[in-house]
Design an enzyme around this catalytic site. Structure first.
Site, PDB file in Angstrom:
ATOM      1  N   ASN A 268       1.717 -21.762 -15.386  1.00  0.00           N
ATOM      2  CA  ASN A 268       1.697 -20.449 -15.493  1.00  0.00           C
ATOM      3  C   ASN A 268      -0.041 -19.975 -15.471  1.00  0.00           C
ATOM      4  O   ASN A 268      -0.151 -18.975 -14.960  1.00  0.00           O
ATOM      5  CB  ASN A 268       2.107 -20.009 -16.992  1.00  0.00           C
ATOM      6  CG  ASN A 268       3.601 -20.247 -17.160  1.00  0.00           C
ATOM      7  OD1 ASN A 268       4.141 -20.449 -15.905  1.00  0.00           O
ATOM      8  ND2 ASN A 268       4.008 -20.153 -18.208  1.00  0.00           N
TER       9      ASN A 268
ATOM     10  N   THR B 258      -6.375  23.225  11.209  1.00  0.00           N
ATOM     11  CA  THR B 258      -5.575  23.247   9.821  1.00  0.00           C
ATOM     12  C   THR B 258      -4.128  23.497  10.273  1.00  0.00           C
ATOM     13  O   THR B 258      -4.028  24.247  11.271  1.00  0.00           O
ATOM     14  CB  THR B 258      -6.297  24.359   9.058  1.00  0.00           C
ATOM     15  OG1 THR B 258      -5.878  25.806   9.331  1.00  0.00           O
ATOM     16  CG2 THR B 258      -7.478  24.092   8.609  1.00  0.00           C
ATOM     17  N   HIS B 259      -3.212  22.973   9.546  1.00  0.00           N
ATOM     18  CA  HIS B 259      -1.810  23.034  10.126  1.00  0.00           C
ATOM     19  C   HIS B 259      -1.520  22.766  11.394  1.00  0.00           C
ATOM     20  O   HIS B 259      -0.600  23.094  12.226  1.00  0.00           O
ATOM     21  CB  HIS B 259      -1.071  24.484   9.813  1.00  0.00           C
ATOM     22  CG  HIS B 259      -1.741  25.173   8.478  1.00  0.00           C
ATOM     23  ND1 HIS B 259      -1.021  25.158   7.396  1.00  0.00           N
ATOM     24  CD2 HIS B 259      -2.904  26.076   8.094  1.00  0.00           C
ATOM     25  CE1 HIS B 259      -1.631  25.845   6.393  1.00  0.00           C
ATOM     26  NE2 HIS B 259      -2.574  26.268   6.879  1.00  0.00           N
TER      27      HIS B 259
ATOM     28  N   ASN C 120       1.462   3.852  26.747  1.00  0.00           N
ATOM     29  CA  ASN C 120       1.933   4.301  25.320  1.00  0.00           C
ATOM     30  C   ASN C 120       0.856   3.760  24.369  1.00  0.00           C
ATOM     31  O   ASN C 120       0.353   2.531  24.419  1.00  0.00           O
ATOM     32  CB  ASN C 120       3.264   3.542  25.218  1.00  0.00           C
ATOM     33  CG  ASN C 120       4.288   4.381  25.825  1.00  0.00           C
ATOM     34  OD1 ASN C 120       4.298   5.692  26.237  1.00  0.00           O
ATOM     35  ND2 ASN C 120       5.526   3.410  26.205  1.00  0.00           N
TER      36      ASN C 120
ATOM     37  N   GLU D  48       0.755   3.430  16.952  1.00  0.00           N
ATOM     38  CA  GLU D  48       2.025   3.871  16.329  1.00  0.00           C
ATOM     39  C   GLU D  48       2.372   2.465  15.278  1.00  0.00           C
ATOM     40  O   GLU D  48       2.883   2.974  14.192  1.00  0.00           O
ATOM     41  CB  GLU D  48       3.176   3.730  17.257  1.00  0.00           C
ATOM     42  CG  GLU D  48       3.014   4.888  18.069  1.00  0.00           C
ATOM     43  CD  GLU D  48       3.785   5.037  19.670  1.00  0.00           C
ATOM     44  OE1 GLU D  48       4.947   5.186  19.677  1.00  0.00           O
ATOM     45  OE2 GLU D  48       3.365   4.250  20.587  1.00  0.00           O
TER      46      GLU D  48
ATOM     47  N   TYR E  45       4.957 -15.040 -19.234  1.00  0.00           N
ATOM     48  CA  TYR E  45       5.286 -15.297 -18.011  1.00  0.00           C
ATOM     49  C   TYR E  45       6.726 -15.159 -17.852  1.00  0.00           C
ATOM     50  O   TYR E  45       7.684 -15.510 -18.579  1.00  0.00           O
ATOM     51  CB  TYR E  45       4.715 -16.505 -17.531  1.00  0.00           C
ATOM     52  CG  TYR E  45       5.186 -17.004 -16.252  1.00  0.00           C
ATOM     53  CD1 TYR E  45       4.441 -16.706 -15.034  1.00  0.00           C
ATOM     54  CD2 TYR E  45       6.380 -17.578 -16.023  1.00  0.00           C
ATOM     55  CE1 TYR E  45       5.035 -17.015 -13.640  1.00  0.00           C
ATOM     56  CE2 TYR E  45       6.905 -18.077 -14.846  1.00  0.00           C
ATOM     57  CZ  TYR E  45       6.227 -17.953 -13.594  1.00  0.00           C
ATOM     58  OH  TYR E  45       6.715 -18.017 -12.306  1.00  0.00           O
TER      59      TYR E  45
ATOM     60  N   GLN F 257       7.147 -14.614  -9.693  1.00  0.00           N
ATOM     61  CA  GLN F 257       6.759 -15.667  -8.383  1.00  0.00           C
ATOM     62  C   GLN F 257       6.979 -14.479  -7.235  1.00  0.00           C
ATOM     63  O   GLN F 257       6.687 -14.867  -5.997  1.00  0.00           O
ATOM     64  CB  GLN F 257       8.032 -16.631  -8.399  1.00  0.00           C
ATOM     65  CG  GLN F 257       7.913 -17.320  -6.963  1.00  0.00           C
ATOM     66  CD  GLN F 257       8.583 -18.884  -7.168  1.00  0.00           C
ATOM     67  OE1 GLN F 257       8.420 -19.688  -7.982  1.00  0.00           O
ATOM     68  NE2 GLN F 257       9.923 -18.994  -6.830  1.00  0.00           N
TER      69      GLN F 257
ATOM     70  N   LYS G 130       4.020 -12.575  -4.719  1.00  0.00           N
ATOM     71  CA  LYS G 130       3.140 -13.341  -3.701  1.00  0.00           C
ATOM     72  C   LYS G 130       3.418 -12.775  -2.286  1.00  0.00           C
ATOM     73  O   LYS G 130       2.829 -12.244  -1.403  1.00  0.00           O
ATOM     74  CB  LYS G 130       3.292 -14.692  -3.616  1.00  0.00           C
ATOM     75  CG  LYS G 130       2.296 -15.326  -4.980  1.00  0.00           C
ATOM     76  CD  LYS G 130       2.778 -16.797  -4.910  1.00  0.00           C
ATOM     77  CE  LYS G 130       2.659 -17.183  -6.326  1.00  0.00           C
ATOM     78  NZ  LYS G 130       3.758 -16.586  -7.286  1.00  0.00           N
TER      79      LYS G 130
HETATM   80  N1  ARG Z   1       5.758 -20.873  -8.493  1.00  0.00           N
HETATM   81  C1  ARG Z   1       5.732 -20.360  -9.767  1.00  0.00           C
HETATM   82  C2  ARG Z   1       5.265 -18.922  -9.633  1.00  0.00           C
HETATM   83  O1  ARG Z   1       4.871 -18.379  -8.578  1.00  0.00           O
HETATM   84  C3  ARG Z   1       4.566 -21.005 -10.529  1.00  0.00           C
HETATM   85  C4  ARG Z   1       4.781 -20.768 -11.893  1.00  0.00           C
HETATM   86  C5  ARG Z   1       6.021 -21.542 -12.473  1.00  0.00           C
HETATM   87  N2  ARG Z   1       5.869 -21.540 -13.833  1.00  0.00           N
HETATM   88  C6  ARG Z   1       7.068 -21.810 -14.716  1.00  0.00           C
HETATM   89  N3  ARG Z   1       7.067 -21.681 -15.908  1.00  0.00           N
HETATM   90  N4  ARG Z   1       8.089 -21.946 -14.248  1.00  0.00           N
HETATM   91  O2  ARG Z   1       5.161 -17.916 -10.336  1.00  0.00           O
END
Ligand code: ARG
Length: 468
Positions: A120, A165-166, A295, A300, A327, A332, A335
């Site tokens: 964590n 403008t507009h 183009n 775009e 946590y 997760q 990301k």
């Molecule tokens: N892969 C997990 C994440 O991105 C890592 C942390 C996992 N922690 C846990 N207590 N299972 O969040």
């Protein structure tokens, strides 16, 4: 525990101690993050090396095990960088993939690395480091785009175009002045990135699972070694906070919104109907059926990618909004959207800089358009105020009648004869007609930050000092 040795096969080697059997394939599929969090490998290794060093310095693990850990982590970093590392989804994530490989390389000493930490605080640290790098990179890409805009603004400090403008012709401006507006937006984006970096720069490492640890760790030392300003103050907050990612994404979303507005203008200006600019071959595409087409696909796509960048912000806000502390595995899901948003932002910033640097300006088309749509009507009203002492509201009304007369005769304001002008307002003198010239109009707007070429050159000089 079952006596059946087969049932134990495939049990997770890190947390599988209390489990009888391996996870279902679907469990592995929903749980594994290695396909995307492999991008955290350098950060994970840096944080692990720092942690191991601190554990040795504090006498928590033996120095010779610490040395093996350092060596093993260096080898793993090389393996990953060279593409020789085999990532395994059974090992869930980057943290466990690296730790398992460390075990293969150095044996039992690897097991000491996870003393006084948890995934964590580990993931919170890795992710902060990644976001820190991404923000730093975005900052320099924004600076590059500003540099391109400032160079072109200087070149076109006196190139007259219609200001809108507009999306209706409003008053003539210079192309340089218009481009500098984007330099200001990007300056604020950079300011937001900087603010975000300052708040982000606290180290979660040592918060462990959520409650801290009974080992005599030195969180100040770990924080300093990883370039953080200080350890995060509260271990529960340290593992449950993703504000840094949300702030980074909101900053990215605002910046992308600016790029989208610029892209939209490039699309409009490069259309045959406007023809103010021509994008370079390098930043145009052809049509498979219509040979005449050029183009503006890059513009775009910059405009469109704003959708996914803003989508990433909304996605993470939704992930976080109902989570009880601390946590939860929901986190997760922080990301992928963020990686995608910053990949997209980087592309958009670089493509925008490329388009701006390369584009050709058709100054004549801009100047012609600047005289259309009675864009200098305000100039005439100002003349009436200045020269005749007429109240502005009345002057506005008089010029409205002049505009109507020009429309009746299907001509431009400056094409009206003095007689025509005097038929509306007898006190209008010949000198009033001079102010109807767009270049004169632009030159007269020399107030601070205004569109007069002298002001635009001054803004260019100040922008270079402030931003480059
Ligand atoms: N892969 C997990 C994440 O991105 C890592 C942390 C996992 N922690 C846990 N207590 N299972 O969040």
């Amino acid at each position: 525990m079952s006596g059946n040795p087969k049932a134990k096969q495939g049990v997770n080697t890190v947390w599988g101690g209390r489990f009888e059997s391996a996870p279902d394939d679907l469990m592995t599929a929903i749980n594994a993050s290695i396909d995307f969090d492999c991008r955290l490998y350098a950060q994970d290794i840096a944080a692990s090396k720092t942690h191991a060093e601190m554990l040795v310095a504090q006498g928590i693990i033996p120095a010779e095990d610490g040395a093996k850990i350092q060596d093993g982590l260096d080898r793993i970093e090389n393996e990953i960088a060279d593409g020789r590392f085999v990532f395994k989804s059974e090992l869930e994530d980057i943290h466990m993939n690296i730790e398992a490989r460390l075990g293969e390389l150095i044996g039992a000493a690897a097991g000491r690395l996870h003393t006084a930490r948890s995934r964590n605080d580990q993931v919170a640290t890795d992710f902060r480091l990644w976001v820190r790098d991404a923000l730093t990179r975005s900052e320099s890409e924004m600076r590059e785009l500003q540099a391109a805009l400032i160079d072109r603004a200087e070149e076109h400090a006196a190139t007259v175009m219609p200001g809108f403008t507009h999306l209706q012709s409003a008053q003539p401006v210079t192309f340089g002045h218009h481009l500098l507006a984007y330099v200001e937006m990007l300056g604020r984006d950079r300011g937001r990135l900087g603010d975000c970096l300052t708040r982000l720069n606290e180290c979660p490492l040592g918060a462990a699972a959520l409650a801290g640890t009974s080992f005599p760790i030195d969180r100040q030392a770990s924080a300093a070694a990883l370039g953080f300003d200080r350890p995060a103050a509260n271990s529960i907050d340290a593992v449950s906070d993703r504000d840094f990612a949300l702030e980074a994404l909101s900053t990215a979303a605002i910046a992308a919104t600016h790029l989208s507005r610029l892209a939209e203008e490039l699309v409009i200006w490069s259309s045959a109907q406007f023809a103010f600019i021509r994008l370079s071959d390098g930043f145009s595409t052809g049509s498979s059926i219509m040979p005449q087409k050029r183009n503006p696909d890059a513009a775009e796509l910059v405009r469109a990618k704003t959708g996914r960048i803003t989508g990433a912000l909304v996605a993470l806000l939704m992930v976080m909004k109902g989570l009880a502390l601390s946590y939860a595995k929901d986190m997760q899901e922080d990301k992928e959207p963020l990686f995608d948003a910053f990949d997209s932002l980087s592309l958009c910033l670089r493509a925008s800089a490329g388009m701006i640097r390369d584009l050709q300006v058709d100054a004549k088309a801009m100047a012609d358009a600047a005289g259309e749509g009675h864009a200098t009507a305000t100039e005439l009203a100002d003349w009436l105020v200045r020269e005749l002492g007429m109240p502005f509201r009345e002057a506005h009304h008089v010029v409205g009648r002049v505009v109507r007369r020009a429309d009746e005769l299907s001509c431009r304001l400056e094409e009206l004869s003095l007689d025509e002008l005097q038929a509306v307002e007898p006190r209008i003198a010949a000198s009033a007609r001079d102010v109807l010239d767009p270049l004169r109009a632009v030159e007269s707007r020399a107030s601070y930050g205004g569109t007069a070429p002298s002001q635009v050159r001054a803004q260019v000089a100040r922008a270079r000092e402030r931003f480059l």
